[in-house]
Design an enzyme around this catalytic site. Structure first.
Site, short mmCIF file in Angstrom:
data_model
loop_
_atom_site.label_atom_id
_atom_site.label_comp_id
_atom_site.label_asym_id
_atom_site.label_seq_id
_atom_site.Cartn_x
_atom_site.Cartn_y
_atom_site.Cartn_z
N HIS A 53 0.82 -1.20 0.00
CA HIS A 53 0.00 0.00 0.00
C HIS A 53 0.86 1.26 0.00
O HIS A 53 0.41 2.33 0.39
CB HIS A 53 -0.99 0.00 1.18
CG HIS A 53 -1.98 -1.13 1.08
ND1 HIS A 53 -3.07 -1.07 0.24
CD2 HIS A 53 -2.00 -2.35 1.65
CE1 HIS A 53 -3.75 -2.21 0.33
NE2 HIS A 53 -3.12 -3.01 1.17
N THR A 54 2.09 1.11 -0.42
CA THR A 54 2.96 2.28 -0.58
C THR A 54 3.00 2.75 -2.04
O THR A 54 3.23 3.93 -2.29
CB THR A 54 4.40 1.96 -0.14
OG1 THR A 54 4.77 0.71 -0.73
CG2 THR A 54 4.51 1.86 1.36
N ASP A 55 2.75 1.82 -2.98
CA ASP A 55 2.97 2.20 -4.40
C ASP A 55 2.03 3.30 -4.85
O ASP A 55 2.46 4.27 -5.48
CB ASP A 55 2.93 0.98 -5.34
CG ASP A 55 1.63 0.19 -5.31
OD1 ASP A 55 0.80 0.42 -4.40
OD2 ASP A 55 1.44 -0.65 -6.22
N SER A 86 -5.66 -19.63 -24.11
CA SER A 86 -4.92 -19.89 -22.87
C SER A 86 -5.21 -21.29 -22.36
O SER A 86 -6.36 -21.73 -22.43
CB SER A 86 -5.31 -18.87 -21.79
OG SER A 86 -4.89 -19.31 -20.51
N GLY A 160 -2.65 -12.55 -5.97
CA GLY A 160 -1.73 -11.48 -5.60
C GLY A 160 -0.29 -11.71 -5.99
O GLY A 160 0.61 -11.04 -5.50
N LEU A 161 -0.05 -12.67 -6.89
CA LEU A 161 1.33 -12.89 -7.37
C LEU A 161 1.51 -12.35 -8.78
O LEU A 161 2.43 -12.72 -9.49
CB LEU A 161 1.69 -14.38 -7.28
CG LEU A 161 1.66 -14.95 -5.85
CD1 LEU A 161 2.00 -16.43 -5.84
CD2 LEU A 161 2.60 -14.18 -4.92
N SER A 163 -0.32 -12.43 -11.74
CA SER A 163 -0.53 -13.15 -13.01
C SER A 163 -0.98 -12.19 -14.09
O SER A 163 -0.69 -12.38 -15.27
CB SER A 163 -1.54 -14.28 -12.83
OG SER A 163 -2.87 -13.77 -12.70
N SER A 164 -1.72 -11.13 -13.71
CA SER A 164 -2.19 -10.19 -14.74
C SER A 164 -1.01 -9.43 -15.35
O SER A 164 -0.93 -9.27 -16.56
CB SER A 164 -3.24 -9.23 -14.18
OG SER A 164 -2.71 -8.43 -13.15
N ASP A 207 3.75 -4.46 -9.86
CA ASP A 207 3.67 -5.78 -10.50
C ASP A 207 4.35 -5.75 -11.87
O ASP A 207 5.17 -6.61 -12.20
CB ASP A 207 2.21 -6.21 -10.69
CG ASP A 207 1.49 -6.38 -9.38
OD1 ASP A 207 2.07 -6.06 -8.33
OD2 ASP A 207 0.32 -6.84 -9.41
P1 ADP Z 1 -3.23 -11.36 -9.90
O1 ADP Z 1 -2.59 -10.42 -10.85
O2 ADP Z 1 -2.92 -11.08 -8.48
O3 ADP Z 1 -3.01 -12.80 -10.24
P2 ADP Z 1 -5.59 -10.16 -11.00
O4 ADP Z 1 -7.02 -10.19 -10.60
O5 ADP Z 1 -4.93 -8.85 -11.16
O6 ADP Z 1 -4.80 -11.10 -9.98
O7 ADP Z 1 -5.42 -10.91 -12.39
C1 ADP Z 1 -5.95 -12.21 -12.57
C2 ADP Z 1 -6.62 -12.28 -13.91
O8 ADP Z 1 -5.64 -12.24 -14.98
C3 ADP Z 1 -7.37 -13.58 -14.16
O9 ADP Z 1 -8.66 -13.56 -13.59
C4 ADP Z 1 -7.40 -13.62 -15.67
O10 ADP Z 1 -8.41 -12.77 -16.18
C5 ADP Z 1 -6.07 -13.02 -16.06
N1 ADP Z 1 -5.03 -14.04 -16.33
C6 ADP Z 1 -3.77 -14.05 -15.84
N2 ADP Z 1 -3.07 -15.10 -16.33
C7 ADP Z 1 -3.89 -15.78 -17.15
C8 ADP Z 1 -3.76 -16.96 -17.94
N3 ADP Z 1 -2.63 -17.65 -17.96
N4 ADP Z 1 -4.84 -17.36 -18.65
C9 ADP Z 1 -5.99 -16.67 -18.63
N5 ADP Z 1 -6.17 -15.56 -17.89
C10 ADP Z 1 -5.15 -15.09 -17.16
MG MG Z 2 -2.93 -8.37 -11.02
#
Ligand code: ADP
Ligand code: MG
Length: 422
Positions: A53-55, A86, A160-161, A163-164, A207
């Protein structure tokens, strides 16, 4: 060591084969395929060692890019269109890069969707992260081209790791097709713009920055105001273990919006007294103490967390450089306590996870990490103590919380780029 390397190589080769087969099956060559050649790109997830919560308060963060990552198998196209699938979703999308417009996110204009399944992943459509990146890079004037691609991620989605961000950065590398080197901070900013303005999800820069600019064996100290960064070597003999606490995060986005608004209100009230204050970055503890009476008690606690957390980021960078494990333990504990009581971003399950971890000999430091309200904890663990931590979590955590955790041991890796070798 040789055995481990051989195992990793076999696992990577298997992942390539699966992705390549999926690409050929989902998108058979057509007239616009540039060649039959398939290339691979990757982008890592991240975990934040200190600075939560600093960013969005113009402060400091200290993430590492992690081995959990997102790959895309790609084949170039001549027609500036993207077709994307995917392994983590049944939904497939196709779009023309030049048709994309901001606000067409949430899969409006120009995006053809197949298998728009009712049981799709929660939140924004996953394909918007890819389309948004194409939109943002195009708006940024970068030389991008079309491709057919299949995504596969070992970053767990939505815990929260990042993935987005990994998906955005992998998409960016695929779109650029190795044509030009774009500085990692610039690419990170464009990916963040994609998520904020196209996908419509509020996010800081940490991120995307970590996924773009990660360095093997090192943590990244980032100043979110100046965007200056430097890396800090992780001490020898220390492992990073992430515990996904397995808590559903249903209220995450509304809780986050509430905390952002609270920080904004604290800044506005403080700026009435001291006009030079533009964000909580500009406030130190003495200033807060001077004006504390002017703030509702809750807002004062929110501000205090951000101010002390900024101090802790720099203290952790120093402790890592010195290999001062004792200091790391103290600072992590103080951060968790501040997130729990001052910022109220923890939940009982995360508190339980930290309590369990810190009782294990060889666990040097433990805290919740990321925005909270569920998500993960991050632990610094001495070589040889990882399995003791895993055992303690496996037995104690379900008993105390009724939840099942997942553990990931991760080493800091390099940021996004093409995947070399064959
Ligand atoms: P975080 O970034 O913490 O994992 P977010 O809610 O910001 O959580 O992002 C997660 C979203 O990113 C998923 O719900 C999906 O829409 C998308 N996403 C990330 N990686 C993939 C993947 N490999 N295939 C499909 N969707 C993905
Ligand atoms: Mg994300």
């Amino acid at each position: 060591m040789g055995d481990i390397l051989a195992l990793v190589a076999a696992r990577d080769a298997d992942r390539r084969r699966r992705l390549e087969a999926a690409l050929r099956a989902t998108f058979p060559d057509d007239a616009e395929s540039n060649s039959n050649e398939i290339a691979f790109v990757r982008a890592p997830g991240r975990v934040n060692l200190m600075g939560d919560h600093t960013d969005y308060n113009d402060g400091f963060v200290l993430p590492i890019a992690i081995e959990l990552d997102t790959w895309i198998a790609t084949r170039r196209r001549r027609d500036r269109s993207v077709r994307i699938a995917s392994l983590q979703s049944a939904e497939v999308a196709a779009f023309q890069i030049d048709d994309l417009e901001a606000g067409s996110g949430r899969s409006g204009g120009g995006i053809a969707l197949e298998n728009a399944a009712s049981e799709r992943l929660p939140g924004p459509r996953w394909t918007d992260y890819v389309a948004g990146t194409a939109w943002s890079l195009r708006e940024g004037g970068l030389p991008i081209g079309g491709f057919d691609g299949v995504v596969d991620s070992t970053v767990p989605l939505g815990v929260g790791l990042a993935s987005s961000a990994a998906l955005e950065l992998a998409s960016a590398v695929a779109l650029l097709a190795g044509e030009r080197r774009v500085a990692a901070p610039h690419l990170a900013a464009l990916a963040q713009r994609a998520e904020r303005e196209y996908v419509g999800a509020e996010c800081g820069l940490v991120d995307q920055f970590a996924s773009a600019a990660g360095r093997a064996g090192r943590a990244i100290l980032l100043d979110c105001r100046s965007l200056e960064s430097r890396t800090v070597a992780m001490p020898e003999g220390l492992r990073v273990v992430i515990c996904d606490a397995g808590v559903p995060r249903a209220r995450l986005s509304s809780s986050l919006a509430e905390r952002r608004a609270e920080c904004g209100r604290a800044v506005a009230l403080l700026a009435e007294r001291e006009p030079s204050i533009a964000s909580l970055r500009d406030v130190d503890l003495a200033t807060l103490r001077r004006h504390r009476h002017a703030l509702p008690e809750k807002l004062a606690r929110r501000a205090e967390h951000v101010i002390t957390e900024n101090l802790r980021v720099r203290a952790v960078a120093v402790a890592l450089a010195l290999g001062d494990l004792h200091a790391l333990g103290r600072i992590f504990a103080a951060s968790h306590e501040s997130l729990r009581t001052q910022f109220e971003a923890s939940v009982p399950a995360l508190d339980a996870m930290v309590t369990i971890a810190t009782s294990v000999p060889g666990v040097v430091a433990a805290r919740m990490t990321g925005p909270g309200f569920g998500g993960c904890t991050v632990n610094l663990v001495r070589d040889g103590a990882v399995s003791a931590l895993a055992r303690a979590v496996a037995t104690e955590y379900p008993r105390r919380t009724g939840l099942v955790a997942r553990l990931y041991e991760v080493a800091p890796v390099d940021g996004a780029g093409p995947l070399g070798g064959h």
